[in-house]
Design an enzyme around this catalytic site. Structure first.
Site, PDB file in Angstrom:
ATOM      1  CB  SER A 144     -60.641  81.710  68.157  1.00  0.00           C
ATOM      2  OG  SER A 144     -61.291  81.516  69.385  1.00  0.00           O
TER       3      SER A 144
ATOM      4  N   GLY B 263     -59.742  77.922  72.100  1.00  0.00           N
ATOM      5  CA  GLY B 263     -60.169  77.725  73.481  1.00  0.00           C
ATOM      6  C   GLY B 263     -59.963  76.295  73.941  1.00  0.00           C
ATOM      7  CB  SER B 264     -61.561  73.159  72.867  1.00  0.00           C
ATOM      8  OG  SER B 264     -61.242  73.066  71.482  1.00  0.00           O
ATOM      9  N   GLY B 265     -58.433  73.766  72.303  1.00  0.00           N
ATOM     10  CA  GLY B 265     -57.194  73.104  71.880  1.00  0.00           C
ATOM     11  C   GLY B 265     -57.454  71.808  71.143  1.00  0.00           C
ATOM     12  CD  GLU B 266     -58.174  68.117  72.221  1.00  0.00           C
ATOM     13  OE1 GLU B 266     -58.018  67.489  71.144  1.00  0.00           O
ATOM     14  OE2 GLU B 266     -57.392  68.001  73.179  1.00  0.00           O
ATOM     15  CB  THR B 267     -60.353  73.568  66.717  1.00  0.00           C
ATOM     16  OG1 THR B 267     -60.818  74.307  67.851  1.00  0.00           O
ATOM     17  CG2 THR B 267     -61.174  73.925  65.495  1.00  0.00           C
TER      18      THR B 267
ATOM     19  CD  GLU C 168     -65.420  83.319  71.039  1.00  0.00           C
ATOM     20  OE1 GLU C 168     -65.654  82.192  70.589  1.00  0.00           O
ATOM     21  OE2 GLU C 168     -66.330  84.150  71.286  1.00  0.00           O
TER      22      GLU C 168
END
Length: 185
Positions: free
Chosen positions: A47, A87-91, A152
């Site tokens: 990403s 994608g997850s918003g939690e990186t 992606e």
């Protein structure tokens, strides 16, 4: 299955994926970019690579765009925007960036599968893209592709579509953009 069959299925998945992007979110995203003094782009892994490509095209459009972490990237200010593709918003490496940008008065836009995530919750604007986070094997959006490939690829296509929208809004064409292309290659 033959390689060409895989390629056809990937294109079909992408077609279904981009049809699910809300036009109103995309239009808001384009307007945020135009209204910002500087645009900062961040992402991790693939990403992040796609974000770098987007920042390059923003520069070609004439936007002051920077990739977070590059040595020539200036500080972010209140009239700027931080765009995070996740994608997850939690990186874990991206959450502090969003928090810092907010604390400095900049706006944050998240391009994500999960608007309810930590980064999505911190963002002033969210564009939801279909796909599966890399750690999920199944979900609402089935794919033959591994990990987060569908997200992606959709992110790349979405960013390219935004560039076309910005060109439309600013009256640019490829020949005028080419004047900003690197010439020391």
């Amino acid at each position: 299955m033959k390689t060409t069959n895989y390629a056809v299925e990937i294109v079909n998945e992408l077609h279904r994926s981009v049809e699910q992007i809300a036009d109103s979110d995309a239009e808001t995203f384009a307007d945020i970019i135009i209204q910002s003094d500087k645009v900062f782009v961040a992402g991790a892994g693939r990403s992040g690579l796609i974000g770098r490509a987007f920042a390059m095209r923003l520069m070609h459009v004439g936007i002051n765009a920077y990739v977070v972490g590059d040595t020539i990237t200036p500080g972010i200010d209140k009239d700027d925007v931080l765009i995070i593709g996740t994608g997850s918003g939690e990186t874990r490496s991206l959450i502090p960036m969003a928090q810092k940008a907010k604390s400095l008065g900049a706006s944050v836009t998240a391009i994500t599968i999960t608007p309810e995530s930590t980064i999505g919750s911190l963002a002033d604007a969210v564009v939801k893209l279909p796909g599966l986070p890399k750690d999920q094997a199944s979900g609402d959006h089935s794919t033959i592709q591994p990990m987060a490939s569908l997200f992606e690829q959709t992110l790349l296509i979405f960013y390219e579509a935004i560039i076309l929208r910005l060109m439309d809004k600013t009256g640019l064409d490829s020949s005028r953009m080419y004047g900003r292309h690197a010439n020391l290659e």
